[in-house]
Every structure is written in structure tokens, then in C-alpha cells.
Design a protein around this motif. Structure first.
Motif, PDB file in Angstrom:
ATOM      1  N   SER A 134      11.127 -10.503  -6.896  1.00 60.51           N
ATOM      2  CA  SER A 134      11.208  -9.105  -7.758  1.00 60.51           C
ATOM      3  C   SER A 134      10.626  -8.012  -7.114  1.00 60.51           C
ATOM      4  CB  SER A 134      11.452  -9.560  -9.036  1.00 60.51           C
ATOM      5  OG  SER A 134       9.906  -9.871  -9.665  1.00 60.51           O
ATOM      6  N   VAL A 135       9.279  -8.422  -6.546  1.00 61.72           N
ATOM      7  CA  VAL A 135       8.499  -7.196  -6.207  1.00 61.72           C
ATOM      8  C   VAL A 135       8.230  -7.189  -4.682  1.00 61.72           C
ATOM      9  CG1 VAL A 135       6.956  -7.945  -8.355  1.00 61.72           C
ATOM     10  CG2 VAL A 135       6.547  -8.902  -6.107  1.00 61.72           C
ATOM     11  N   LYS A 136       9.088  -8.027  -3.877  1.00 58.84           N
ATOM     12  CA  LYS A 136       8.949  -7.994  -2.556  1.00 58.84           C
ATOM     13  C   LYS A 136       9.469  -6.660  -2.115  1.00 58.84           C
ATOM     14  CE  LYS A 136       9.584 -12.617  -0.729  1.00 58.84           C
ATOM     15  NZ  LYS A 136      10.338 -13.719  -0.263  1.00 58.84           N
ATOM     16  N   GLY A 137       8.840  -5.730  -1.134  1.00 60.35           N
ATOM     17  CA  GLY A 137       8.878  -4.520  -0.602  1.00 60.35           C
ATOM     18  C   GLY A 137       8.547  -3.394  -1.293  1.00 60.35           C
ATOM     19  N   ARG A 138       8.092  -3.823  -2.445  1.00 65.47           N
ATOM     20  CA  ARG A 138       7.649  -2.876  -3.212  1.00 65.47           C
ATOM     21  C   ARG A 138       5.903  -3.063  -3.774  1.00 65.47           C
ATOM     22  NH1 ARG A 138       8.851  -2.338  -8.806  1.00 65.47           N
ATOM     23  NH2 ARG A 138       9.385  -4.466  -9.310  1.00 65.47           N
ATOM     24  N   PHE A 139       5.493  -4.405  -3.875  1.00 67.87           N
ATOM     25  CA  PHE A 139       4.054  -4.388  -4.078  1.00 67.87           C
ATOM     26  C   PHE A 139       3.640  -5.056  -2.944  1.00 67.87           C
ATOM     27  CE2 PHE A 139       4.224  -5.674  -9.064  1.00 67.87           C
ATOM     28  CZ  PHE A 139       5.073  -4.305  -9.232  1.00 67.87           C
ATOM     29  N   THR A 140       2.260  -4.459  -2.650  1.00 68.95           N
ATOM     30  CA  THR A 140       1.501  -5.060  -1.441  1.00 68.95           C
ATOM     31  C   THR A 140       0.212  -5.692  -1.794  1.00 68.95           C
ATOM     32  OG1 THR A 140       2.540  -3.471   0.203  1.00 68.95           O
ATOM     33  CG2 THR A 140       0.608  -4.834   0.767  1.00 68.95           C
ATOM     34  N   ILE A 141      -0.151  -6.915  -1.565  1.00 72.48           N
ATOM     35  CA  ILE A 141      -1.356  -7.524  -1.813  1.00 72.48           C
ATOM     36  C   ILE A 141      -2.320  -7.620  -0.739  1.00 72.48           C
ATOM     37  CG2 ILE A 141      -0.846  -9.996  -1.254  1.00 72.48           C
ATOM     38  CD1 ILE A 141      -2.346 -10.775  -3.816  1.00 72.48           C
ATOM     39  N   SER A 142      -3.657  -7.433  -0.998  1.00 72.20           N
ATOM     40  CA  SER A 142      -4.536  -7.102   0.011  1.00 72.20           C
ATOM     41  C   SER A 142      -5.864  -7.481  -0.385  1.00 72.20           C
ATOM     42  CB  SER A 142      -4.632  -5.705   0.629  1.00 72.20           C
ATOM     43  OG  SER A 142      -5.065  -4.672  -0.254  1.00 72.20           O
ATOM     44  N   ARG A 143      -6.690  -7.747   0.543  1.00 74.83           N
ATOM     45  CA  ARG A 143      -8.236  -8.052   0.191  1.00 74.83           C
ATOM     46  C   ARG A 143      -9.488  -7.380   1.058  1.00 74.83           C
ATOM     47  NH1 ARG A 143      -7.563  -9.941   5.178  1.00 74.83           N
ATOM     48  NH2 ARG A 143      -8.582 -12.067   5.775  1.00 74.83           N
ATOM     49  N   ASP A 144     -10.243  -7.312   0.303  1.00 71.02           N
ATOM     50  CA  ASP A 144     -11.571  -6.753   1.118  1.00 71.02           C
ATOM     51  C   ASP A 144     -12.779  -7.737   0.733  1.00 71.02           C
ATOM     52  OD1 ASP A 144     -13.965  -5.518   1.768  1.00 71.02           O
ATOM     53  OD2 ASP A 144     -13.008  -3.443   1.216  1.00 71.02           O
ATOM     54  N   ASN A 145     -12.663  -8.677   1.503  1.00 69.29           N
ATOM     55  CA  ASN A 145     -13.993  -9.693   1.337  1.00 69.29           C
ATOM     56  C   ASN A 145     -15.194  -9.016   1.350  1.00 69.29           C
ATOM     57  OD1 ASN A 145     -11.664 -11.564   1.368  1.00 69.29           O
ATOM     58  ND2 ASN A 145     -12.320 -12.331   3.268  1.00 69.29           N
ATOM     59  N   GLY A 146     -15.579  -7.915   2.092  1.00 68.35           N
ATOM     60  CA  GLY A 146     -16.897  -7.357   1.808  1.00 68.35           C
ATOM     61  C   GLY A 146     -16.932  -6.848   0.431  1.00 68.35           C
ATOM     62  N   LYS A 147     -16.005  -6.431  -0.087  1.00 74.32           N
ATOM     63  CA  LYS A 147     -16.260  -5.846  -1.631  1.00 74.32           C
ATOM     64  C   LYS A 147     -15.862  -6.985  -2.604  1.00 74.32           C
ATOM     65  CE  LYS A 147     -15.241  -1.031  -0.560  1.00 74.32           C
ATOM     66  NZ  LYS A 147     -14.523   0.122  -1.079  1.00 74.32           N
ATOM     67  N   ASN A 148     -15.506  -8.342  -2.019  1.00 74.72           N
ATOM     68  CA  ASN A 148     -15.241  -9.299  -2.932  1.00 74.72           C
ATOM     69  C   ASN A 148     -14.130  -9.016  -3.960  1.00 74.72           C
ATOM     70  OD1 ASN A 148     -16.078 -12.096  -2.583  1.00 74.72           O
ATOM     71  ND2 ASN A 148     -17.118 -12.061  -4.639  1.00 74.72           N
ATOM     72  N   THR A 149     -13.126  -8.304  -3.607  1.00 75.23           N
ATOM     73  CA  THR A 149     -12.016  -7.708  -4.123  1.00 75.23           C
ATOM     74  C   THR A 149     -10.474  -7.807  -3.566  1.00 75.23           C
ATOM     75  OG1 THR A 149     -13.625  -5.948  -5.063  1.00 75.23           O
ATOM     76  CG2 THR A 149     -11.324  -5.639  -5.397  1.00 75.23           C
ATOM     77  N   VAL A 150      -9.659  -8.031  -4.531  1.00 76.97           N
ATOM     78  CA  VAL A 150      -8.282  -8.239  -3.952  1.00 76.97           C
ATOM     79  C   VAL A 150      -7.526  -7.137  -4.731  1.00 76.97           C
ATOM     80  CG1 VAL A 150      -6.146  -9.781  -4.418  1.00 76.97           C
ATOM     81  CG2 VAL A 150      -8.395 -10.606  -3.519  1.00 76.97           C
ATOM     82  N   TYR A 151      -6.455  -6.739  -3.931  1.00 75.58           N
ATOM     83  CA  TYR A 151      -5.854  -5.365  -4.611  1.00 75.58           C
ATOM     84  C   TYR A 151      -4.344  -5.853  -4.627  1.00 75.58           C
ATOM     85  CZ  TYR A 151     -10.332  -3.045  -3.102  1.00 75.58           C
ATOM     86  OH  TYR A 151     -11.566  -2.670  -3.038  1.00 75.58           O
ATOM     87  N   LEU A 152      -3.850  -5.153  -5.546  1.00 73.84           N
ATOM     88  CA  LEU A 152      -2.491  -5.023  -5.789  1.00 73.84           C
ATOM     89  C   LEU A 152      -1.765  -3.721  -5.725  1.00 73.84           C
ATOM     90  CD1 LEU A 152       0.168  -7.222  -5.780  1.00 73.84           C
ATOM     91  CD2 LEU A 152      -0.147  -6.576  -8.319  1.00 73.84           C
ATOM     92  N   GLN A 153      -1.196  -3.118  -4.466  1.00 75.44           N
ATOM     93  CA  GLN A 153      -0.622  -1.859  -4.613  1.00 75.44           C
ATOM     94  C   GLN A 153       0.834  -2.109  -4.991  1.00 75.44           C
ATOM     95  OE1 GLN A 153      -2.046   1.154  -3.763  1.00 75.44           O
ATOM     96  NE2 GLN A 153       0.152   2.038  -4.375  1.00 75.44           N
TER      97      GLN A 153
END
Length: 126
Positions: free
Chosen positions: A63-82
Motif C-alpha cells: 500500500s505504500v510502494k511507490g509513495r514511501f521511501t526508506i533510507s538510512r544515515d549510519n553516520g547520524k544513526n538515523t533511519v528516515y521515511l520519506q
């Protein structure tokens, strides 16, 4: 002590965008998965996305494919959800969590995850 803190939620109009953050402390995000989940009022918590913090390989609920994008910044120890092209049905409290040992994180089953953050509210409404 391992802790996850979500942020970035808010009120947005249909079709709008938000970027959620999941900041980890007490452990290093470089060799594990992180999952994003959401729970709407009166509904069960559901898994929507995950990412391998080692390889960056993502998984998504249909239901979120194509709309949501997950990413990570290991240097900031953070995961994002666009989250783009938001719909009213995306309204929920969004959580991140770490998978329990020896489970398949790609199933995105809430019972397979632990160390839940406090959640961040996303409201999509005109």
C-alpha cells in the motif's frame, strides 16, 4: 540503553509530503534492520517498511510502494521515511522498531519487533 525516537510527524494535506526520522541511541545502526510501523485509531499496528542498515536494502508494504521511501544515515544513526502523495488513510501514529533475534524482519510483523519508540502522529486531512 537502546532507544529509538521518532520525529517529523504533523498535519499535511492530501497529496502532501512528510519525512519521518528514527534516531537510535545505545546501539549503532550499521548491522541490523529497522522497521517502520503505523497504527490508526481502532486498527491494529501494521508494518509498512524496513531497511537493512548494513546494505540499505529496503522492503515495503504494497500500500505504500511507490509513495514511501526508506533510507538510512549510519553516520547520524538515523533511519528516515520519506512519505509522498499522502492520503487520508495514511493517518496514524508511526513507530520504528528493531527486529527480535532470529526472525525474518521482511515479514514486517509487529510481534517480531521490539524496542518501540514513542511514535509520531501523522494526520492527512484537508
Amino acid at each position: 540503553q537502546l532507544q529509538l525516537v521518532e520525529s517529523g510527524g504533523g498535519l499535511v494535506q492530501p497529496g502532501g509530503s512528510l519525512r519521518l526520522s528514527c534516531a537510535a541511541s545505545g546501539f549503532t545502526l550499521d548491522n541490523d534492520y529497522i522497521g517502520w510501523f503505523r497504527q490508526a485509531p481502532g486498527k491494529e499496528r501494521e508494518g509498512i517498511s524496513c531497511i537493512s542498515t548494513r546494505t540499505g536494502s529496503p522492503c515495503y508494504r504494497d500500500s505504500v510502494k511507490g509513495r514511501f521511501t526508506i533510507s538510512r544515515d549510519n553516520g547520524k544513526n538515523t533511519v528516515y521515511l520519506q512519505m509522498n502523495s499522502l492520503k487520508p488513510e495514511d493517518t496514524a501514529v508511526y513507530y520504528c522498531a528493531v527486529p527480535r533475534p532470529f526472525i525474518n524482519p521482511l515479514r514486517l510483523l509487529p510481534d517480531d519487533y521490539t524496542y518501540w519508540g514513542q511514535g509520531t502522529q501523522v494526520t492527512v486531512s484537508s
